[in-house]
Scaffold this motif. Structure first.
Motif, PDB file in Angstrom:
ATOM      1  N   VAL A 162      32.194  -7.029 -17.234  1.00  0.00           N
ATOM      2  CA  VAL A 162      30.989  -6.287 -17.592  1.00  0.00           C
ATOM      3  C   VAL A 162      30.698  -6.437 -19.085  1.00  0.00           C
ATOM      4  N   LEU A 163      31.749  -6.390 -19.905  1.00  0.00           N
ATOM      5  CA  LEU A 163      31.575  -6.532 -21.353  1.00  0.00           C
ATOM      6  C   LEU A 163      30.938  -7.876 -21.691  1.00  0.00           C
ATOM      7  N   ASN A 164      31.418  -8.942 -21.060  1.00  0.00           N
ATOM      8  CA  ASN A 164      30.870 -10.268 -21.321  1.00  0.00           C
ATOM      9  C   ASN A 164      29.408 -10.361 -20.905  1.00  0.00           C
ATOM     10  N   ARG A 165      29.016  -9.552 -19.949  1.00  0.00           N
ATOM     11  CA  ARG A 165      27.622  -9.514 -19.516  1.00  0.00           C
ATOM     12  C   ARG A 165      26.756  -8.752 -20.523  1.00  0.00           C
ATOM     13  N   VAL A 166      27.205  -7.555 -20.895  1.00  0.00           N
ATOM     14  CA  VAL A 166      26.410  -6.683 -21.762  1.00  0.00           C
ATOM     15  C   VAL A 166      26.301  -7.246 -23.186  1.00  0.00           C
ATOM     16  N   ILE A 167      27.275  -8.023 -23.600  1.00  0.00           N
ATOM     17  CA  ILE A 167      27.237  -8.647 -24.925  1.00  0.00           C
ATOM     18  C   ILE A 167      25.963  -9.483 -25.115  1.00  0.00           C
ATOM     19  N   ASN A 168      25.431  -9.996 -24.015  1.00  0.00           N
ATOM     20  CA  ASN A 168      24.258 -10.867 -24.085  1.00  0.00           C
ATOM     21  C   ASN A 168      22.936 -10.114 -23.955  1.00  0.00           C
ATOM     22  N   TYR A 169      22.985  -8.783 -23.882  1.00  0.00           N
ATOM     23  CA  TYR A 169      21.766  -7.997 -23.733  1.00  0.00           C
ATOM     24  C   TYR A 169      21.064  -7.856 -25.085  1.00  0.00           C
ATOM     25  N   ASN A 170      19.773  -7.624 -25.019  1.00  0.00           N
ATOM     26  CA  ASN A 170      18.994  -7.376 -26.231  1.00  0.00           C
ATOM     27  C   ASN A 170      19.106  -5.908 -26.629  1.00  0.00           C
ATOM     28  N   ILE A 171      19.249  -5.673 -27.901  1.00  0.00           N
ATOM     29  CA  ILE A 171      19.475  -4.324 -28.429  1.00  0.00           C
ATOM     30  C   ILE A 171      18.183  -3.760 -29.013  1.00  0.00           C
ATOM     31  N   VAL A 172      17.856  -2.524 -28.624  1.00  0.00           N
ATOM     32  CA  VAL A 172      16.737  -1.808 -29.222  1.00  0.00           C
ATOM     33  C   VAL A 172      17.273  -0.509 -29.823  1.00  0.00           C
ATOM     34  N   ILE A 173      16.999  -0.301 -31.088  1.00  0.00           N
ATOM     35  CA  ILE A 173      17.374   0.946 -31.755  1.00  0.00           C
ATOM     36  C   ILE A 173      16.148   1.862 -31.742  1.00  0.00           C
ATOM     37  N   TYR A 174      16.292   3.002 -31.101  1.00  0.00           N
ATOM     38  CA  TYR A 174      15.191   3.950 -30.973  1.00  0.00           C
ATOM     39  C   TYR A 174      15.315   5.069 -32.009  1.00  0.00           C
ATOM     40  N   SER A 175      14.173   5.476 -32.536  1.00  0.00           N
ATOM     41  CA  SER A 175      14.111   6.656 -33.404  1.00  0.00           C
ATOM     42  C   SER A 175      12.792   7.374 -33.119  1.00  0.00           C
ATOM     43  N   PRO A 176      12.736   8.686 -33.318  1.00  0.00           N
ATOM     44  CA  PRO A 176      11.508   9.440 -33.012  1.00  0.00           C
ATOM     45  C   PRO A 176      10.424   9.254 -34.078  1.00  0.00           C
ATOM     46  N   LYS A 177       9.178   9.191 -33.614  1.00  0.00           N
ATOM     47  CA  LYS A 177       8.058   9.153 -34.549  1.00  0.00           C
ATOM     48  C   LYS A 177       7.880  10.502 -35.234  1.00  0.00           C
ATOM     49  N   GLU A 178       8.051  11.553 -34.431  1.00  0.00           N
ATOM     50  CA  GLU A 178       7.829  12.908 -34.938  1.00  0.00           C
ATOM     51  C   GLU A 178       9.128  13.495 -35.492  1.00  0.00           C
ATOM     52  N   LYS A 179       9.031  14.084 -36.656  1.00  0.00           N
ATOM     53  CA  LYS A 179      10.218  14.648 -37.316  1.00  0.00           C
ATOM     54  C   LYS A 179      10.880  15.735 -36.482  1.00  0.00           C
ATOM     55  N   LYS A 180      10.085  16.457 -35.694  1.00  0.00           N
ATOM     56  CA  LYS A 180      10.615  17.575 -34.911  1.00  0.00           C
ATOM     57  C   LYS A 180      11.439  17.119 -33.707  1.00  0.00           C
ATOM     58  N   ASP A 181      11.279  15.861 -33.273  1.00  0.00           N
ATOM     59  CA  ASP A 181      11.945  15.384 -32.060  1.00  0.00           C
ATOM     60  C   ASP A 181      13.401  14.999 -32.328  1.00  0.00           C
ATOM     61  N   THR A 182      14.254  15.239 -31.358  1.00  0.00           N
ATOM     62  CA  THR A 182      15.666  14.881 -31.472  1.00  0.00           C
ATOM     63  C   THR A 182      16.173  14.333 -30.147  1.00  0.00           C
ATOM     64  N   PHE A 183      17.215  13.513 -30.228  1.00  0.00           N
ATOM     65  CA  PHE A 183      17.925  13.063 -29.031  1.00  0.00           C
ATOM     66  C   PHE A 183      19.011  14.078 -28.693  1.00  0.00           C
ATOM     67  N   ILE A 184      19.143  14.363 -27.427  1.00  0.00           N
ATOM     68  CA  ILE A 184      20.280  15.158 -26.971  1.00  0.00           C
ATOM     69  C   ILE A 184      21.400  14.211 -26.561  1.00  0.00           C
ATOM     70  N   THR A 185      22.590  14.759 -26.404  1.00  0.00           N
ATOM     71  CA  THR A 185      23.672  14.011 -25.778  1.00  0.00           C
ATOM     72  C   THR A 185      24.393  14.958 -24.829  1.00  0.00           C
ATOM     73  N   THR A 186      25.415  14.461 -24.165  1.00  0.00           N
ATOM     74  CA  THR A 186      26.095  15.262 -23.150  1.00  0.00           C
ATOM     75  C   THR A 186      27.588  15.028 -23.191  1.00  0.00           C
ATOM     76  N   ASP A 187      28.296  15.647 -22.255  1.00  0.00           N
ATOM     77  CA  ASP A 187      29.726  15.403 -22.125  1.00  0.00           C
ATOM     78  C   ASP A 187      30.007  14.113 -21.362  1.00  0.00           C
TER      79      ASP A 187
END
Length: 280
Positions: free
Chosen positions: A178-203
């Protein structure tokens, strides 16, 4: 990892949990990270596995999660400054897969059927190794391991930790594939346009989306992309190049409040129990 989701000017993080019995969410509360992340001996190896691999029982906690020490902070800084390098993609892919493999769902996924299959494979592997060994001392050690497995088969925790150890040692064929597969994926770094917006995360940070736009904890067949937040203001998308064409291996996108909501929705759906955020 969770340090990058701390509430502003605080050493705490907001957390909520869904109670299925009452069909409602708990009220957001602030917690110190150590109080929600610590689980004693969770990754300690069974002594038989440690002896077989000739390692310390706490090797996973000390060495397998190397990215916890400096890598995440370094990636967050570089992503924020938009200076990530293609050479870092393999480590980013390892980080994604390792974070997902630590999920308690993986441990709970070791059913009795899987345990029996693993037991048979382990016995076969050890017997195969015996045929290649000339040292009487090593033969005795291998036979002792076989007798130990026969008398007390490994439990889900021990199998899960063994899998993480093999991934760390580059001896887990599924992880490696799986690692050898994902290594070839294209990477997108996302950030919010609006200052008030945030990313959540989980356990259970991160999730997969397949070509039918369905959410999964992990899915690497017919996968469209994989998403994992790395801070309250940054997230990484690993996009299958079969479906996502890009002239650059790493790109940066500012996204709308609606897009942030959709990505956060995927995180919430794929939580194990808790959601964490820097903003109440």
């Amino acid at each position: 990892y969770l340090k990058h989701f701390l509430a502003s000017d605080s050493e705490k993080i907001f957390a909520i949990q869904f109670f299925e019995a009452g069909n409602k969410w708990s009220r957001p509360k602030k917690y110190y990270i150590n109080s929600i992340c610590f689980s004693g001996n969770f990754y300690n190896l069974d002594s038989r596995i440690a002896d077989y691999h000739n390692v310390n029982r706490d090797i996973i906690e000390r060495d397998a999660f190397w990215y916890e020490k400096c890598f995440i902070a370094d990636i967050v800084e570089k992503a924020d400054r938009q200076i990530l390098n293609e050479n870092e993609i393999p480590d980013l892919a390892f980080f994604l897969l390792s974070m997902k493999s630590r999920n308690p769902r993986f441990r709970n996924g070791y059913t009795q059927k899987k345990i029996n299959e693993h037991y048979k494979n382990s016995i076969h592997e050890l017997n195969s190794e015996l045929e290649k060994i000339d040292s009487p001392q090593l033969i005795r050690a291998a036979k002792s391991a076989i007798d130990s497995l026969s008398s007390r088969p490994l439990k889900p925790k021990e199998l899960h930790n063994g899998s993480i150890l093999r991934a760390h040692s580059n001896k887990n064929p599924v992880f490696k594939s799986v690692l050898n597969r994902v290594i070839n994926y294209n990477i997108v770094i996302y950030s919010p346009k609006e200052k008030k917006d945030t990313f959540i995360t989980t356990d259970a940070p991160g999730y997969s989306v397949d070509k039918n736009r369905a959410f999964f904890d992990t899915k690497y067949i017919d996968d469209l992309y994989h998403f994992i937040p790395i801070s309250s203001k940054l997230a990484i998308g690993f996009h299958n190049p079969e479906f996502y064409k890009s002239g650059e291996r790493i790109t940066y996108q500012e996204i709308s409040s609606e897009e942030i909501f959709q990505l956060n929705f995927g995180s919430a759906v794929n939580r194990t129990a808790n959601i964490y955020c820097s903003n109440e």
